[in-house]
Each structure stands twice: as C-alpha cells, then as structure tokens.
Design an enzyme around this catalytic site. Structure first.
Site, PDB file in Angstrom:
ATOM      1  N   GLU A   1      -2.631  -7.051   7.221  1.00 54.21           N
ATOM      2  CA  GLU A   1      -1.304  -6.978   7.825  1.00 54.21           C
ATOM      3  C   GLU A   1      -1.217  -7.877   9.060  1.00 54.21           C
ATOM      4  O   GLU A   1      -2.221  -8.177   9.712  1.00 54.21           O
ATOM      5  CB  GLU A   1      -0.973  -5.536   8.210  1.00 54.21           C
TER       6      GLU A   1
ATOM      7  N   HIS B   1       0.815  -1.209   0.000  1.00 52.07           N
ATOM      8  CA  HIS B   1       0.000   0.000   0.000  1.00 52.07           C
ATOM      9  C   HIS B   1       0.855   1.267   0.000  1.00 52.07           C
ATOM     10  O   HIS B   1       2.057   1.248   0.289  1.00 52.07           O
ATOM     11  CB  HIS B   1      -0.905   0.021   1.236  1.00 52.07           C
TER      12      HIS B   1
END
Length: 208
Positions: free
Chosen positions: A84, A9
């Site tokens: 994550e 990201h």
C-alpha cells in the site's frame, strides 16, 4: 492476451474505523477472512486453474491471496512493489485528527490527492512501482495473472497501466475483496474490462 485480475484485500478493523493503514501491517478481521473465503470460491471459477498469483507482502493482502491459492492449489508470490501507499504521519489516526492537525493538507488531499505531508508517497511513485511490478509479472505469465494489493495502490497502479491522469480519482477505489479485470492487448496497451466487481454478486451468462 494476458488477463489481469487486481484484487483488494479483505476488511480489517482499521477499515471499519476509517483509519489509513498504508505501510502499517494490519491483519484481516474475522469478517475480512470470510470475505476472502467467498472471493476465493467465486474467483476460482473465473480464472485459469494455473493462474499466477502475486501479492503485496502486507498480511492483509497476502492472506487474501492465500485464500485463492488454497482453492486453486497454487502458490502466492510476494512483491514489495504491490504494498500500500505510505501515508506517513497520517497512518492510524482518525479523520478528525487529520483535519484538526492538517486542515490545508486534508483539503489538498481531497482536491488533488497529494497533500505534501511527512512520509506521504505521491501518486507518481505509487503508479511507477505498481505498474512496473504488474508489467513484469504479466511478461512472465502464460495464463491469468491475479494481483492482491490495496485500495490506493491498486487504484493508482491501474491508472498508471491505463495511461490515465494521476491528478486524482479518475478511477474509484476497489471495495474489500473486490476486483478489476484488465486485458493486455497485442499492441501492448491495457484495457479495463470490469471494475470493482463484488464476489457476492450473482453472475449470469458470464457477466463477471
């Protein structure tokens, strides 16, 4: 053979402050949105126009994926297995606070990667869920597969796919909106072809 692009990201404010984000849903910063725009402009020229896009549900990854999806005109699926790694009690605190509160665990983390603190998701669990997600999506894809994930989960997931040691940093982290390219071989194994490619690099002769 399926081509797999794994993209981290864009930048967040917590990235700039060196805070562990983990499972905390921190949005892209303005700089991160600009990084995502540049990544999308470049990567859209490298992947097939009907590429399959799948993302972690955390907004920083999903919004990065949506930038590419908007250019290609394809949807971005969500898969919770790409989120994550959970950092537990370390999420959102400064490096100085980590070291002050858990000196032995920080030393273990730097040496081997699994510090044994409350809520920390160990390498083996991260590798298992990320690799399972990618294998499943690759099995469905008839063109390129682009996965949007996070620094730690992307790195550990790739190590799992490649059969590398999970002991520690066999692979380095991806930078924000950087990607790695892997290829699924006929024998079922994955081959790493590119790692940590920056979107603003000038591509010459198909190097990317």
């Amino acid at each position: 053979m399926t081509r797999l692009f794994i993209v981290r990201h864009g930048e967040t404010e917590w990235n700039k402050l060196d805070l562990l984000q983990g499972s905390t849903d921190i949005p892209l910063s303005d700089a991160g949105r600009e990084q995502a725009r540049i990544m999308a402009a470049v990567l859209s020229q490298l992947v097939s126009p009907d590429a399959v896009l799948v993302s972690s549900p955390l907004s920083r990854a999903h919004d990065t994926g949506l930038a590419l999806g908007a250019v290609l005109g394809v949807p971005v699926a969500l898969d919770d297995r790409l989120r994550e790694r959970a950092y537990g009690v370390w999420e959102g605190i400064t490096p100085e606070a980590r070291l002050a509160g858990w000196p032995a665990e920080v030393e273990e983390w730097h040496a081997h990667g699994n510090p044994g603190i409350e809520g920390f998701e160990v390498h083996e669990l991260v590798a298992e869920r990320v690799a399972a997600s990618i294998e499943e999506w690759a099995g469905r894809a008839t063109s390129d597969l682009v996965v949007f994930s996070h620094g730690s989960s992307a790195r550990i997931g790739m190590m799992g796919l490649l059969g590398l040691s999970l002991n520690h940093r066999t692979l380095g982290n991806l930078g924000n909106t950087c990607w790695s390219r892997l290829r699924h071989r006929p024998d079922g194994r994955w081959q790493l072809e590119r790692h940590n490619v920056w979107a603003d690099v000038v591509y010459v002769g198909g190097v990317a």
